[in-house]
Design an enzyme around this catalytic site. Structure first.
Site, short mmCIF file in Angstrom:
data_model
loop_
_atom_site.label_atom_id
_atom_site.label_comp_id
_atom_site.label_asym_id
_atom_site.label_seq_id
_atom_site.Cartn_x
_atom_site.Cartn_y
_atom_site.Cartn_z
CG ASP A 30 -2.08 1.00 1.05
OD1 ASP A 30 -3.27 0.49 0.92
OD2 ASP A 30 -2.00 2.19 1.05
CB THR A 85 -13.37 2.15 -7.60
OG1 THR A 85 -14.25 1.40 -6.94
CG2 THR A 85 -12.18 1.60 -8.13
CB THR A 121 -16.63 -2.20 -6.95
OG1 THR A 121 -16.73 -3.12 -5.97
CG2 THR A 121 -17.88 -2.02 -7.61
NE ARG A 151 -22.43 -10.04 4.69
CZ ARG A 151 -22.90 -10.96 5.41
NH1 ARG A 151 -24.07 -10.90 5.86
NH2 ARG A 151 -22.18 -12.11 6.00
CD GLU A 152 -17.05 -1.32 5.67
OE1 GLU A 152 -17.33 -0.44 6.59
OE2 GLU A 152 -16.53 -0.48 4.72
CG ASN A 212 -22.83 -3.82 -3.87
OD1 ASN A 212 -23.04 -4.67 -3.42
ND2 ASN A 212 -21.45 -3.07 -3.92
CG LEU A 254 -37.43 -6.86 2.40
CD1 LEU A 254 -38.85 -7.68 2.30
CD2 LEU A 254 -37.47 -5.76 1.44
CB CYS A 264 -20.01 -0.63 -1.04
SG CYS A 264 -18.42 -1.27 -0.59
C1 UDX Z 1 -22.28 -4.07 0.88
C2 UDX Z 1 -22.62 -5.32 0.08
O1 UDX Z 1 -23.65 -5.98 0.98
C3 UDX Z 1 -21.52 -6.18 -0.05
O2 UDX Z 1 -21.92 -7.44 -0.79
C4 UDX Z 1 -20.58 -5.61 -1.15
O3 UDX Z 1 -19.22 -6.11 -1.25
C5 UDX Z 1 -20.10 -3.93 -0.54
O4 UDX Z 1 -21.32 -3.51 -0.04
P1 UDX Z 1 -21.40 -3.17 3.24
O5 UDX Z 1 -21.37 -1.87 2.59
O6 UDX Z 1 -20.62 -3.59 4.24
O7 UDX Z 1 -21.71 -4.08 2.14
O8 UDX Z 1 -23.16 -3.00 4.13
P2 UDX Z 1 -24.32 -3.73 3.89
O9 UDX Z 1 -24.56 -4.75 5.15
O10 UDX Z 1 -24.59 -4.01 2.66
O11 UDX Z 1 -25.39 -2.16 4.50
C6 UDX Z 1 -25.46 -1.11 3.54
C7 UDX Z 1 -26.26 -0.38 4.47
O12 UDX Z 1 -27.50 -0.58 4.07
C8 UDX Z 1 -25.80 0.16 5.61
O13 UDX Z 1 -25.84 1.35 5.87
C9 UDX Z 1 -27.13 -0.61 6.42
O14 UDX Z 1 -27.54 -0.06 7.88
C10 UDX Z 1 -28.20 -0.47 5.43
N1 UDX Z 1 -29.34 -1.55 5.55
C11 UDX Z 1 -28.94 -2.87 5.35
C12 UDX Z 1 -30.58 -1.04 5.90
O15 UDX Z 1 -30.97 0.08 5.83
N2 UDX Z 1 -31.61 -2.13 5.63
C13 UDX Z 1 -31.44 -3.39 5.56
O16 UDX Z 1 -32.35 -4.13 5.76
C14 UDX Z 1 -29.94 -3.75 5.55
#
Ligand code: UDX
Length: 437
Positions: A30, A85, A121, A151-152, A212, A254, A264
């Site tokens: 890095d 990205t 991505t 996912r984080e 996504n 949901l 992301c």
């Molecule tokens: C996401 C994708 O899930 C993952 O597959 C991809 O590789 C990167 O982007 P991430 O950003 O870690 O992962 O978070 P994710 O768990 O998807 O949640 C995204 C956002 O949606 C969060 O702010 C979460 O609070 C919100 N969310 C999620 C909702 O508001 N409602 C839900 O039912 C689910």
């Protein structure tokens, strides 16, 4: 196998550690010396459950090292591109600076038969462009697109046991030489039954952005239903439970609330729209503009509801925000709806105190004008209203009676619909959910 991982952010640091865990010899590279120093000391530069332990575990084996020197990539069989990205400032498109720079820096170190594996991505078409650069440098090397779906908060498990592997190869064929190399690399998760799909470059790139976009659409769909529930007196959580029982729909993603954020989903749907425009297919994705608009509307809706909850004015109201990370089990505040709401409330005259188990440092760097208090009881003390905006376990488990003794006025807005309204109301709270009566 000998592996280099270029870019050691969320994606790269976890990927490097997990590849070493699978038995490979890994060097993480890095440009940020601070990140490299922390990772070299087996400390994750961000909060991710299980990552510190994994780093310690694999560094003890001697299979994982970190450096800022790109020439350390020479001698690896497989080179992963894991750089970010982000959204370009002032535009929807993805900023490709880091992917381009990482690839250009790697090229002189390629050896015959090497694989360059893109995980970032990217806009569809990137792989074909980078493949040409690789080919000009080293005709026997191959470029593969192998998107990452982690996912984080679940990054380690998502990397070691993903739902699926996607291999994007130049000719889209199972017989492509790169397929066998990747199969060897991922031998352990493949042996435990993880499916893998081989496809061409553009399809592999699109899998990630399509996934996504679908997730973002699902969340905005239920948030649109929440708006309707509010207008008609219905309850969006019961609605989601009921439609989610249809397994064609499914209950996951949901959960109505303050909307999606993070590094992301928001930038990926925007970059996807921008790319569709460049390809002359913008009509296909105009619905994502609506997905984005519904999502952003949640934030202003919460500010308005808070004003109503506070009796019509935010001026001088002491508001405590519980949770500011974009989701629980993360210290990430990139495009966090919770942080954006906290900042809006402060701008409109409220006195906002923010608490969070992990994200305060990152939040304070972005919005130094808010008050930050790591201790939950101290943060709640004297509040005129509480806003639960990120559903960490400790906030879901708050006891309404005990909590009431600390605040000035017992008002709570449940931005994630995770509290039991009956219980909170019975304890004397004015409870407000989103899309719930
Ligand atoms: C996401 C994708 O899930 C993952 O597959 C991809 O590789 C990167 O982007 P991430 O950003 O870690 O992962 O978070 P994710 O768990 O998807 O949640 C995204 C956002 O949606 C969060 O702010 C979460 O609070 C919100 N969310 C999620 C909702 O508001 N409602 C839900 O039912 C689910």
């Amino acid at each position: 196998m000998r592996i280099s991982v270029i870019g050691c952010g969320y994606l790269g640091a976890v990927h490097a550690a997990c590849m070493a865990k699978l038995g490979h010899q890994v060097v993480g590279i890095d440009v940020d010396p601070r990140k490299i120093a922390e990772l070299s000391a087996a400390n994750a530069p961000f909060y991710e459950p299980g990552l510190d332990e994994l780093l310690q575990d694999v560094q003890a084996t001697g299979r994982l090292s970190f450096t800022t020197d790109i020439s350390a990539a020479a001698g690896s069989d497989v080179h992963f591109i894991c750089v970010g990205t982000p959204q370009t400032k002032g535009e929807n498109a993805a900023d490709m600076t880091y992917v381009n720079a990482a690839t250009t820096a790697l090229l002189p170190h390629l050896r015959p038969g090497n694989l360059v594996v893109g995980k970032s991505t990217v806009p569809v078409g990137t792989a074909a462009r980078l493949a040409r650069l690789v080919d000009e440098q080293e005709p026997s090397a191959h470029l593969v697109w192998n998107p990452e779906f982690l996912r984080e908060g679940h990054a380690v498990a998502d990397t070691l046991q993903p739902d699926r592997f996607v291999y994007g190869v130049a000719d889209g064929s199972e017989d492509h030489a790169a397929v066998a190399v990747l199969d060897e690399l991922y031998a352990a998760p493949l042996a435990s039954g993880t499916p893998r799909l081989v496809m061409d470059h553009p399809t592999a790139e699109l899998v990630k952005t399509a996934a996504n976009s679908f997730l973002a659409t699902k969340i905005s769909f239920i948030n649109a239903m929440a708006e309707l529930c509010e207008a008609s007196g219905a309850d969006v959580t019961r609605l989601a439970d009921a439609i989610g029982m249809d397994d064609r729909i499914g209950r996951k993603f949901l959960n109505a609330g303050i909307g999606f954020g993070g590094g992301c989903l928001p930038k990926d749907i925007r970059a996807f729209m921008a790319r569709a425009g460049e390809l002359g297919a913008d009509q296909a994705l105009t619905f994502l503009r609506e997905v984005d608009a519904i999502n952003m509307r949640r934030r202003s809706r919460v500010v308005e509801l808070t004003r109503v909850l506070c009796g019509g004015s935010l001026l001088g109201q002491r508001i405590t925000v519980l949770g500011v990370a974009f989701k629980p089990e993360s210290d990430d505040v990139r495009d966090s709806p919770a942080l954006s709401i906290a900042a809006q409330l402060q701008l409109q005259g409220a006195v906002v105190t923010v608490t969070d188990p992990k994200a305060l440092e990152n939040a304070a760097r972005r919005f130094p004008e808010l008050q930050y208090e790591p201790d939950t009881s101290a943060a709640i003390q004297g509040a005129d209203a509480l806003l639960l905006l990120t559903e960490w376990r400790e906030y879901r488990d708050l006891d309404p009676f005990e909590t009431a003794s600390g605040v000035t006025t017992a008002r709570i807005l449940d931005g994630r619909n995770v509290l039991d309204p009956g219980k909170w109301r019975a304890a004397g709270w004015q409870y407000r959910g989103l899309g719930r009566p």
